[in-house]
Write a protein that holds these residues in place. Structure first.
Motif, PDB file in Angstrom:
ATOM      1  N   GLY A 260       0.010 -42.866   9.234  1.00 50.35           N
ATOM      2  CA  GLY A 260       0.773 -42.744  10.475  1.00 50.35           C
ATOM      3  C   GLY A 260       1.701 -41.532  10.448  1.00 50.35           C
ATOM      4  N   VAL A 261       1.966 -41.009   9.239  1.00 47.22           N
ATOM      5  CA  VAL A 261       2.871 -39.863   9.109  1.00 47.22           C
ATOM      6  C   VAL A 261       2.321 -38.618   9.798  1.00 47.22           C
ATOM      7  N   PRO A 262       1.061 -38.199   9.534  1.00 47.35           N
ATOM      8  CA  PRO A 262       0.572 -37.001  10.225  1.00 47.35           C
ATOM      9  C   PRO A 262       0.516 -37.152  11.737  1.00 47.35           C
ATOM     10  N   LEU A 263       0.273 -38.377  12.224  1.00 48.40           N
ATOM     11  CA  LEU A 263       0.318 -38.623  13.663  1.00 48.40           C
ATOM     12  C   LEU A 263       1.697 -38.286  14.216  1.00 48.40           C
ATOM     13  N   VAL A 264       2.742 -38.761  13.554  1.00 56.67           N
ATOM     14  CA  VAL A 264       4.102 -38.519  14.018  1.00 56.67           C
ATOM     15  C   VAL A 264       4.460 -37.037  13.916  1.00 56.67           C
ATOM     16  N   LEU A 265       4.108 -36.408  12.812  1.00 54.64           N
ATOM     17  CA  LEU A 265       4.434 -34.993  12.641  1.00 54.64           C
ATOM     18  C   LEU A 265       3.762 -34.133  13.711  1.00 54.64           C
ATOM     19  N   GLU A 266       2.534 -34.484  14.064  1.00 61.22           N
ATOM     20  CA  GLU A 266       1.838 -33.725  15.099  1.00 61.22           C
ATOM     21  C   GLU A 266       2.397 -34.042  16.482  1.00 61.22           C
ATOM     22  N   ALA A 267       2.819 -35.287  16.704  1.00 59.78           N
ATOM     23  CA  ALA A 267       3.430 -35.650  17.983  1.00 59.78           C
ATOM     24  C   ALA A 267       4.715 -34.857  18.216  1.00 59.78           C
ATOM     25  N   VAL A 268       5.498 -34.656  17.153  1.00 62.80           N
ATOM     26  CA  VAL A 268       6.713 -33.839  17.276  1.00 62.80           C
ATOM     27  C   VAL A 268       6.338 -32.401  17.627  1.00 62.80           C
ATOM     28  N   ARG A 269       5.259 -31.901  17.034  1.00 62.22           N
ATOM     29  CA  ARG A 269       4.796 -30.553  17.364  1.00 62.22           C
ATOM     30  C   ARG A 269       4.464 -30.437  18.855  1.00 62.22           C
ATOM     31  N   HIS A 270       3.986 -31.547  19.429  1.00 62.71           N
ATOM     32  CA  HIS A 270       3.619 -31.553  20.849  1.00 62.71           C
ATOM     33  C   HIS A 270       4.773 -31.969  21.760  1.00 62.71           C
ATOM     34  N   GLY A 271       5.984 -32.032  21.210  1.00 63.42           N
ATOM     35  CA  GLY A 271       7.152 -32.223  22.054  1.00 63.42           C
ATOM     36  C   GLY A 271       7.830 -33.572  22.000  1.00 63.42           C
ATOM     37  N   LEU A 272       7.366 -34.496  21.148  1.00 64.27           N
ATOM     38  CA  LEU A 272       8.025 -35.795  21.048  1.00 64.27           C
ATOM     39  C   LEU A 272       9.432 -35.614  20.496  1.00 64.27           C
TER      40      LEU A 272
END
Length: 267
Positions: free
Chosen positions: A98-110
């Motif tokens: 679930g960590v890479p999902l969150v890190l990529e979501a932040v990259r997309h503006g989360l």
């Protein structure tokens, strides 16, 4: 905790629960796990005396939908939708893949207040054999052929690095049937883990987009490669600190983990 639902951008129903009062914390599961299986619900209960904790079923698991074809970006939209329900920006704690999902979501503006990251399975050096180049393809072929048991064993041995004898005993374990129910989502997690298992160092600048206070957690009982990978992750995130948790392994114990997480979130 009762179940509520939100509708993600592509129309998929995403089920979630909330418990407690206080600042919002959103928990994000790794492979196999959802609200009825894994660390999120027990961790939520431990946090609920100080926080309003949101847990959700990632698509394809539990009570959430599974619109096809799978696209990793849809999971980012799912996460953003639940975060909006929680009132972003929120604190987020993610486990394993679930960590890479969150890190990529932040990259997309989360928008995130603080990030707790528990044991991203990163292979960044020669301390563990990397996954083969056809890892995702073969895992997908097993699931397509309805060979869920074989897919679980392949995932655990080739992806996770569990010993062959341990993996061979998995069908005898009490939770085997639960693992098989969510095994069809293993190729989803394999896409999130594509770069993480290649045995190469983290590319320069890969995580400099993370600007929120971040804590990278690793259990003292976890293998050497997990420590190496997460040390590298903490160094690649400008705002991150590294914390080794005594007596913990990849199967985090909520009662032991939560006090450390609370301490970090309260800073």
């Amino acid at each position: 905790m009762s179940t509520s639902t939100v509708i993600s951008k592509d129309g998929t129903v995403i089920a979630y629960s909330k418990i407690g009062t206080g600042p919002a914390v959103l928990l994000v599961d790794g492979a196999f796990c959802h609200r009825a299986m894994g660390p999120s619900t027990p961790v939520a209960k431990e946090l609920s005396d100080s926080y309003t904790v949101f847990t959700y079923d990632r698509r394809g698991r539990g009570d959430s939908g599974d619109t096809q074809p799978y696209d990793p970006h849809r999971e980012i939209e799912d996460l953003a939708t639940v975060a909006a329900e929680a009132g972003a920006p929120v604190h987020i704690c993610a486990f394993s893949s679930g960590v890479p999902l969150v890190l990529e979501a932040v990259r997309h503006g989360l928008a995130v207040d603080k990030l707790g990251l528990y044991e991203f399975p990163l292979v960044t050096d020669g301390s563990r054999k990397p996954a083969p180049a056809d890892y995702h393809r073969h895992l997908t072929e097993l699931i397509t052929a309805e060979k869920r048991g074989a897919a679980i064993r392949y995932f655990m041995h080739t992806g996770v690095g569990a010993p062959a004898l341990t993996v061979a005993a998995f069908p005898l374990m009490p939770g085997w049937s639960k693992l098989k129910k969510t095994a069809h989502t293993l190729p989803y997690d394999a896409q999130w883990m594509a770069e993480a298992l290649d045995g190469n160092p983290i590319p320069t600048g890969r995580y400099t987009h993370i600007t929120s206070p971040t804590m990278v957690f690793v259990g003292s009982k976890s293998p050497k490669w997990m420590h190496h990978g997460n040390t590298a992750l903490s160094q690649a995130i400008p705002t991150a600190h590294y914390a080794e948790l005594p007596g913990q392994s990849h199967r985090v114990k909520p009662t032991l983990f939560t006090p450390t997480l609370k301490s970090f979130l309260a800073r």
